[in-house]
Design a protein around this motif. Structure first.
Motif, PDB file in Angstrom:
ATOM      1  N   LYS A   1       0.824  -1.203   0.000  1.00 34.69           N
ATOM      2  CA  LYS A   1       0.000   0.000   0.000  1.00 34.69           C
ATOM      3  C   LYS A   1       0.868   1.267   0.000  1.00 34.69           C
ATOM      4  CE  LYS A   1      -3.606  -2.425   2.589  1.00 34.69           C
ATOM      5  NZ  LYS A   1      -4.356  -2.491   3.870  1.00 34.69           N
ATOM      6  N   GLY A   2       2.198   1.066  -0.017  1.00 31.60           N
ATOM      7  CA  GLY A   2       3.121   2.197  -0.068  1.00 31.60           C
ATOM      8  C   GLY A   2       3.428   2.848   1.265  1.00 31.60           C
ATOM      9  N   TYR A   3       2.959   2.263   2.362  1.00 33.38           N
ATOM     10  CA  TYR A   3       3.161   2.891   3.663  1.00 33.38           C
ATOM     11  C   TYR A   3       4.637   3.021   4.039  1.00 33.38           C
ATOM     12  CZ  TYR A   3      -1.871   2.346   4.574  1.00 33.38           C
ATOM     13  OH  TYR A   3      -3.243   2.417   4.528  1.00 33.38           O
ATOM     14  N   ALA A   4       5.400   1.946   3.906  1.00 32.51           N
ATOM     15  CA  ALA A   4       6.818   1.989   4.285  1.00 32.51           C
ATOM     16  C   ALA A   4       7.574   2.995   3.416  1.00 32.51           C
ATOM     17  CB  ALA A   4       7.444   0.599   4.180  1.00 32.51           C
ATOM     18  N   ARG A   5       7.319   2.970   2.130  1.00 31.62           N
ATOM     19  CA  ARG A   5       8.003   3.905   1.240  1.00 31.62           C
ATOM     20  C   ARG A   5       7.685   5.348   1.625  1.00 31.62           C
ATOM     21  NH1 ARG A   5       6.599   4.642  -5.016  1.00 31.62           N
ATOM     22  NH2 ARG A   5       4.868   5.681  -4.018  1.00 31.62           N
ATOM     23  N   THR A   6       6.421   5.626   1.909  1.00 31.80           N
ATOM     24  CA  THR A   6       6.020   6.979   2.268  1.00 31.80           C
ATOM     25  C   THR A   6       6.630   7.383   3.607  1.00 31.80           C
ATOM     26  OG1 THR A   6       3.971   6.706   1.015  1.00 31.80           O
ATOM     27  CG2 THR A   6       4.051   8.515   2.581  1.00 31.80           C
ATOM     28  N   LEU A   7       6.643   6.462   4.567  1.00 34.21           N
ATOM     29  CA  LEU A   7       7.238   6.747   5.873  1.00 34.21           C
ATOM     30  C   LEU A   7       8.733   7.020   5.733  1.00 34.21           C
ATOM     31  CD1 LEU A   7       7.203   6.892   8.981  1.00 34.21           C
ATOM     32  CD2 LEU A   7       7.449   4.390   8.998  1.00 34.21           C
ATOM     33  N   VAL A   8       9.448   6.145   5.036  1.00 39.57           N
ATOM     34  CA  VAL A   8      10.895   6.332   4.875  1.00 39.57           C
ATOM     35  C   VAL A   8      11.176   7.630   4.124  1.00 39.57           C
ATOM     36  CG1 VAL A   8      13.008   5.385   3.855  1.00 39.57           C
ATOM     37  CG2 VAL A   8      11.420   3.873   5.060  1.00 39.57           C
ATOM     38  N   THR A   9      10.363   7.956   3.133  1.00 39.81           N
ATOM     39  CA  THR A   9      10.538   9.207   2.398  1.00 39.81           C
ATOM     40  C   THR A   9      10.370  10.403   3.327  1.00 39.81           C
ATOM     41  OG1 THR A   9       9.710   8.212   0.349  1.00 39.81           O
ATOM     42  CG2 THR A   9       9.658  10.608   0.485  1.00 39.81           C
ATOM     43  N   ALA A  10       9.261  10.436   4.060  1.00 40.04           N
ATOM     44  CA  ALA A  10       8.959  11.581   4.924  1.00 40.04           C
ATOM     45  C   ALA A  10       9.989  11.747   6.039  1.00 40.04           C
ATOM     46  CB  ALA A  10       7.555  11.425   5.512  1.00 40.04           C
ATOM     47  N   VAL A  11      10.345  10.652   6.702  1.00 46.24           N
ATOM     48  CA  VAL A  11      11.287  10.758   7.815  1.00 46.24           C
ATOM     49  C   VAL A  11      12.703  11.022   7.312  1.00 46.24           C
ATOM     50  CG1 VAL A  11      12.278   9.573   9.813  1.00 46.24           C
ATOM     51  CG2 VAL A  11       9.825   9.421   9.361  1.00 46.24           C
ATOM     52  N   SER A  12      13.082  10.435   6.187  1.00 46.09           N
ATOM     53  CA  SER A  12      14.402  10.736   5.623  1.00 46.09           C
ATOM     54  C   SER A  12      14.509  12.227   5.292  1.00 46.09           C
ATOM     55  CB  SER A  12      14.658   9.902   4.362  1.00 46.09           C
ATOM     56  OG  SER A  12      14.726   8.526   4.668  1.00 46.09           O
ATOM     57  N   ARG A  13      13.456  12.778   4.723  1.00 44.05           N
ATOM     58  CA  ARG A  13      13.424  14.221   4.432  1.00 44.05           C
ATOM     59  C   ARG A  13      13.622  15.018   5.728  1.00 44.05           C
ATOM     60  NH1 ARG A  13       8.620  14.533   2.650  1.00 44.05           N
ATOM     61  NH2 ARG A  13       9.072  14.157   0.457  1.00 44.05           N
ATOM     62  N   GLU A  14      12.941  14.593   6.783  1.00 42.23           N
ATOM     63  CA  GLU A  14      13.065  15.259   8.086  1.00 42.23           C
ATOM     64  C   GLU A  14      14.486  15.115   8.638  1.00 42.23           C
ATOM     65  OE1 GLU A  14      11.369  17.582  11.124  1.00 42.23           O
ATOM     66  OE2 GLU A  14      10.546  17.055   9.168  1.00 42.23           O
ATOM     67  N   LEU A  15      15.064  13.937   8.541  1.00 41.88           N
ATOM     68  CA  LEU A  15      16.418  13.704   9.051  1.00 41.88           C
ATOM     69  C   LEU A  15      17.456  14.530   8.291  1.00 41.88           C
ATOM     70  CD1 LEU A  15      16.259   9.832   9.610  1.00 41.88           C
ATOM     71  CD2 LEU A  15      16.255  11.614  11.379  1.00 41.88           C
ATOM     72  N   LEU A  16      17.223  14.746   7.002  1.00 44.92           N
ATOM     73  CA  LEU A  16      18.169  15.533   6.198  1.00 44.92           C
ATOM     74  C   LEU A  16      18.182  17.008   6.597  1.00 44.92           C
ATOM     75  CD1 LEU A  16      17.742  13.892   2.685  1.00 44.92           C
ATOM     76  CD2 LEU A  16      19.739  13.740   4.219  1.00 44.92           C
ATOM     77  N   LYS A  17      17.266  17.427   7.436  1.00 45.05           N
ATOM     78  CA  LYS A  17      17.309  18.795   7.973  1.00 45.05           C
ATOM     79  C   LYS A  17      18.439  18.930   8.995  1.00 45.05           C
ATOM     80  CE  LYS A  17      12.358  19.689   7.407  1.00 45.05           C
ATOM     81  NZ  LYS A  17      11.083  19.907   8.121  1.00 45.05           N
ATOM     82  N   ASP A  18      18.795  17.803   9.655  1.00 44.34           N
ATOM     83  CA  ASP A  18      19.834  17.810  10.684  1.00 44.34           C
ATOM     84  C   ASP A  18      21.117  17.108  10.266  1.00 44.34           C
ATOM     85  OD1 ASP A  18      18.191  19.158  12.550  1.00 44.34           O
ATOM     86  OD2 ASP A  18      17.235  17.261  13.114  1.00 44.34           O
ATOM     87  N   PHE A  19      21.055  16.297   9.208  1.00 49.04           N
ATOM     88  CA  PHE A  19      22.209  15.527   8.763  1.00 49.04           C
ATOM     89  C   PHE A  19      22.449  15.755   7.278  1.00 49.04           C
ATOM     90  CE2 PHE A  19      20.362  13.278  12.381  1.00 49.04           C
ATOM     91  CZ  PHE A  19      21.475  13.082  13.189  1.00 49.04           C
ATOM     92  N   ASN A  20      23.705  15.580   6.847  1.00 47.18           N
ATOM     93  CA  ASN A  20      24.045  15.730   5.426  1.00 47.18           C
ATOM     94  C   ASN A  20      23.556  14.554   4.597  1.00 47.18           C
ATOM     95  OD1 ASN A  20      25.395  18.136   5.977  1.00 47.18           O
ATOM     96  ND2 ASN A  20      27.330  17.083   6.346  1.00 47.18           N
ATOM     97  N   PHE A  21      23.440  13.377   5.232  1.00 45.62           N
ATOM     98  CA  PHE A  21      23.013  12.198   4.501  1.00 45.62           C
ATOM     99  C   PHE A  21      22.418  11.165   5.452  1.00 45.62           C
ATOM    100  CE2 PHE A  21      27.454  11.525   5.644  1.00 45.62           C
ATOM    101  CZ  PHE A  21      27.452  10.243   6.166  1.00 45.62           C
ATOM    102  N   CYS A  22      21.659  10.239   4.871  1.00 47.95           N
ATOM    103  CA  CYS A  22      21.129   9.066   5.574  1.00 47.95           C
ATOM    104  C   CYS A  22      21.706   7.832   4.886  1.00 47.95           C
ATOM    105  CB  CYS A  22      19.601   8.989   5.460  1.00 47.95           C
ATOM    106  SG  CYS A  22      18.692  10.381   6.118  1.00 47.95           S
ATOM    107  N   VAL A  23      21.919   6.785   5.650  1.00 53.20           N
ATOM    108  CA  VAL A  23      22.330   5.503   5.074  1.00 53.20           C
ATOM    109  C   VAL A  23      21.400   4.420   5.589  1.00 53.20           C
ATOM    110  CG1 VAL A  23      24.772   6.112   4.767  1.00 53.20           C
ATOM    111  CG2 VAL A  23      24.027   5.027   6.891  1.00 53.20           C
ATOM    112  N   LEU A  24      21.331   3.336   4.856  1.00 52.06           N
ATOM    113  CA  LEU A  24      20.590   2.171   5.311  1.00 52.06           C
ATOM    114  C   LEU A  24      21.183   0.929   4.681  1.00 52.06           C
ATOM    115  CD1 LEU A  24      18.591   1.097   2.832  1.00 52.06           C
ATOM    116  CD2 LEU A  24      17.211   3.010   3.590  1.00 52.06           C
ATOM    117  N   TYR A  25      21.020  -0.173   5.388  1.00 54.26           N
ATOM    118  CA  TYR A  25      21.411  -1.485   4.877  1.00 54.26           C
ATOM    119  C   TYR A  25      20.148  -2.183   4.415  1.00 54.26           C
ATOM    120  CZ  TYR A  25      25.988  -0.944   7.063  1.00 54.26           C
ATOM    121  OH  TYR A  25      27.240  -0.506   7.411  1.00 54.26           O
ATOM    122  N   THR A  26      20.274  -2.921   3.328  1.00 52.66           N
ATOM    123  CA  THR A  26      19.124  -3.665   2.837  1.00 52.66           C
ATOM    124  C   THR A  26      19.566  -5.049   2.367  1.00 52.66           C
ATOM    125  OG1 THR A  26      17.238  -3.608   1.333  1.00 52.66           O
ATOM    126  CG2 THR A  26      19.287  -2.703   0.500  1.00 52.66           C
TER     127      THR A  26
END
Length: 160
Positions: free
Chosen positions: A104-129
């Motif tokens: 339903k796209g929930y995880a993608r939307t959550l990761v998008t929104a929170v990553s955008r928020e985190l980029l306000k305080d950090f230069n980059f985000c990383v994740l392992y998959t």
């Protein structure tokens, strides 16, 4: 587990978003997060942590405001966690959506929104998959994450 390390410098802003909104997880969300923590471990093929240990970890996560959830019409449908902040970057992980809410796209939307928020305080985000999971790899690339390295998660047996 054959892992890929992904990095995000900027979110792709053209993505269609699922209904709902994100918020920081609260103490009242503990029981659900604890359950989903073990479900995440199960889905990832990891050893299942004892519930006493999970309860302690989740309490610490909540105290540090590290867990984010996506709610749609008042129902929690997905979660993620931030960890390992450094001067320049932060790690995104523990992305989980229960089976009945997937596709339903929930995880993608959550990761998008929170990553955008985190980029306000950090230069980059990383994740392992897990490189063997084409769905998560596709989703992270759609958000703007780019694979920067291969990684292998090794487990060792205790020797007596």
């Amino acid at each position: 587990m054959d892992q890929g390390l992904y990095r995000l410098n900027r979110v792709h802003e053209t993505l269609e978003h699922s209904p709902g909104s994100w918020r920081y997880a609260e103490e009242s969300d503990s029981a659900l997060i604890e359950k989903w923590f073990n479900s995440f471990e199960n889905d990832a093929g990891l050893p299942i942590s004892p519930i006493e240990q999970v309860k302690k970890r989740v309490a610490m996560f909540l105290k540090e405001q590290e867990v984010f959830i996506w709610e749609d019409k008042g129902k929690i449908v997905s979660m993620m966690k931030k960890s390992r902040p450094t001067k320049n970057g932060v790690t995104v992980g523990l992305v989980f959506t229960p089976k009945e809410e997937r596709k339903k796209g929930y995880a993608r939307t959550l990761v998008t929104a929170v990553s955008r928020e985190l980029l306000k305080d950090f230069n980059f985000c990383v994740l392992y998959t897990d490189l063997m999971n084409p769905t998560s790899n596709k989703i992270y690339r759609e958000i703007g994450y780019e694979m920067i390295a291969d990684s292998v998660h090794l487990g060792f047996d205790k020797r007596e």
